[in-house]
Motif scaffolding. Structure first.
Motif, PDB file in Angstrom:
ATOM      1  N   GLN A  56       0.802  -1.388   0.088  1.00 16.39           N
ATOM      2  CA  GLN A  56      -0.106   0.081  -0.177  1.00 16.39           C
ATOM      3  C   GLN A  56       0.854   1.287  -0.117  1.00 16.39           C
ATOM      4  O   GLN A  56       0.527   2.317  -0.594  1.00 16.39           O
ATOM      5  N   GLU A 105       2.400   1.490  -3.497  1.00 17.01           N
ATOM      6  CA  GLU A 105       1.327   2.162  -4.487  1.00 17.01           C
ATOM      7  C   GLU A 105       1.191   3.551  -4.130  1.00 17.01           C
ATOM      8  O   GLU A 105       0.823   4.385  -5.160  1.00 17.01           O
ATOM      9  N   SER A 106       0.934   3.858  -2.916  1.00 21.66           N
ATOM     10  CA  SER A 106       0.868   5.554  -2.720  1.00 21.66           C
ATOM     11  C   SER A 106       1.796   6.226  -3.397  1.00 21.66           C
ATOM     12  O   SER A 106       1.485   7.457  -3.797  1.00 21.66           O
ATOM     13  N   ARG A 118       3.704   5.463  -5.874  1.00 17.74           N
ATOM     14  CA  ARG A 118       3.615   5.575  -7.264  1.00 17.74           C
ATOM     15  C   ARG A 118       2.531   6.359  -7.853  1.00 17.74           C
ATOM     16  O   ARG A 118       2.758   6.880  -8.935  1.00 17.74           O
ATOM     17  N   SER A 119       1.419   6.384  -7.156  1.00 19.46           N
ATOM     18  CA  SER A 119       0.238   7.263  -7.326  1.00 19.46           C
ATOM     19  C   SER A 119       0.606   8.351  -7.513  1.00 19.46           C
ATOM     20  O   SER A 119       0.142   9.451  -8.415  1.00 19.46           O
ATOM     21  N   PHE A 120       1.461   9.175  -6.515  1.00 21.38           N
ATOM     22  CA  PHE A 120       1.833  10.497  -6.338  1.00 21.38           C
ATOM     23  C   PHE A 120       2.762  10.778  -7.576  1.00 21.38           C
ATOM     24  O   PHE A 120       2.334  11.640  -8.325  1.00 21.38           O
ATOM     25  N   ARG A 140       2.838   9.232 -10.749  1.00 25.99           N
ATOM     26  CA  ARG A 140       1.840   9.169 -11.616  1.00 25.99           C
ATOM     27  C   ARG A 140       1.057  10.745 -11.757  1.00 25.99           C
ATOM     28  O   ARG A 140       1.208  11.197 -13.021  1.00 25.99           O
ATOM     29  N   GLY A 141       0.669  11.233 -10.703  1.00 23.94           N
ATOM     30  CA  GLY A 141       0.069  12.345 -10.814  1.00 23.94           C
ATOM     31  C   GLY A 141       0.655  13.399 -10.803  1.00 23.94           C
ATOM     32  O   GLY A 141      -0.040  14.706 -11.084  1.00 23.94           O
ATOM     33  N   ARG A 142       1.915  13.511 -10.739  1.00 21.60           N
ATOM     34  CA  ARG A 142       2.611  14.559 -10.389  1.00 21.60           C
ATOM     35  C   ARG A 142       2.696  15.634 -11.828  1.00 21.60           C
ATOM     36  O   ARG A 142       2.787  16.713 -11.548  1.00 21.60           O
TER      37      ARG A 142
END
Length: 189
Positions: A13, A16-17, A19-21, A23-25
């Motif tokens: 988790q 993934e948190s 990675r998500s940051f 990807r959205g950056r």
């Protein structure tokens, strides 16, 4: 099995948190760039460092007294954002921080019961000795603020720059006298 021996999935988790940051950056930065140049509210030759007053003071305390705020005497004079901080006797203390810096604290009670508070942070303990040191954030950082004891909150003030911290007596030996003065411009936060 080594980083998540209970197989809770917590590590996955967290990964993934991140990675998500990441990807959205890109989208966040591109959206900010699409807004154009930021607005600079000051004239081209005007500094964003706005002086809101000048404060001077004295202190006479001993080393290793940060736990006893009223260990010594002090005074303060000047005005910050229209508030007169001139006072007779104040409260002082001095000692080391966990980051191996030296600190001198000076507070004076104002007529309304609030305190004017100055914290002088000597970046290198080697400089806890007699001498004059500039308030330049490199040698000495200083912050001036007001404190309301009824609400246990600080307000106003700013960084102190364009001045000096002067030690007439200073040492990091326990109970050594820490005596001197300071002066500087208070720069709005």
């Amino acid at each position: 099995p080594i980083v998540d021996p209970g197989n809770t999935g917590e590590l996955a988790q967290r990964i993934e948190s991140v990675r998500s940051f990441v990807r959205g950056r890109s989208a966040t930065l591109l959206a900010e760039l699409d807004q154009g140049e930021p607005v600079w509210p000051y004239a081209e030759d005007e500094s964003c460092l706005i002086a809101i007053g000048t404060v001077s003071g004295t202190f006479d305390t001993t080393w290793d007294t940060l736990d006893n705020f009223a260990a010594g005497d002090g005074s303060m004079s000047g005005a910050v954002a229209g508030t007169d901080v001139s006072s007779g006797i104040g409260f002082t203390s001095a000692g080391p921080t966990a980051e191996a810096q030296g600190v001198v604290r000076v507070a004076v009670e104002l007529p309304d019961g609030d305190l004017a508070f100055v914290q002088l942070i000597v970046q290198d303990l080697v400089n806890m000795q007699p001498g004059v040191f500039p308030l330049d954030l490199v040698n000495v950082a200083s912050i001036m603020s007001f404190y309301d004891p009824d609400t246990d909150s600080s307000y106003g003030g700013g960084l102190m720059l364009n001045g000096n911290l002067t030690f007439t007596s200073a040492s990091t030996v326990p109970d050594a006298p820490i005596v001197g003065s300071f002066t500087g411009d208070v720069i709005e936060f």
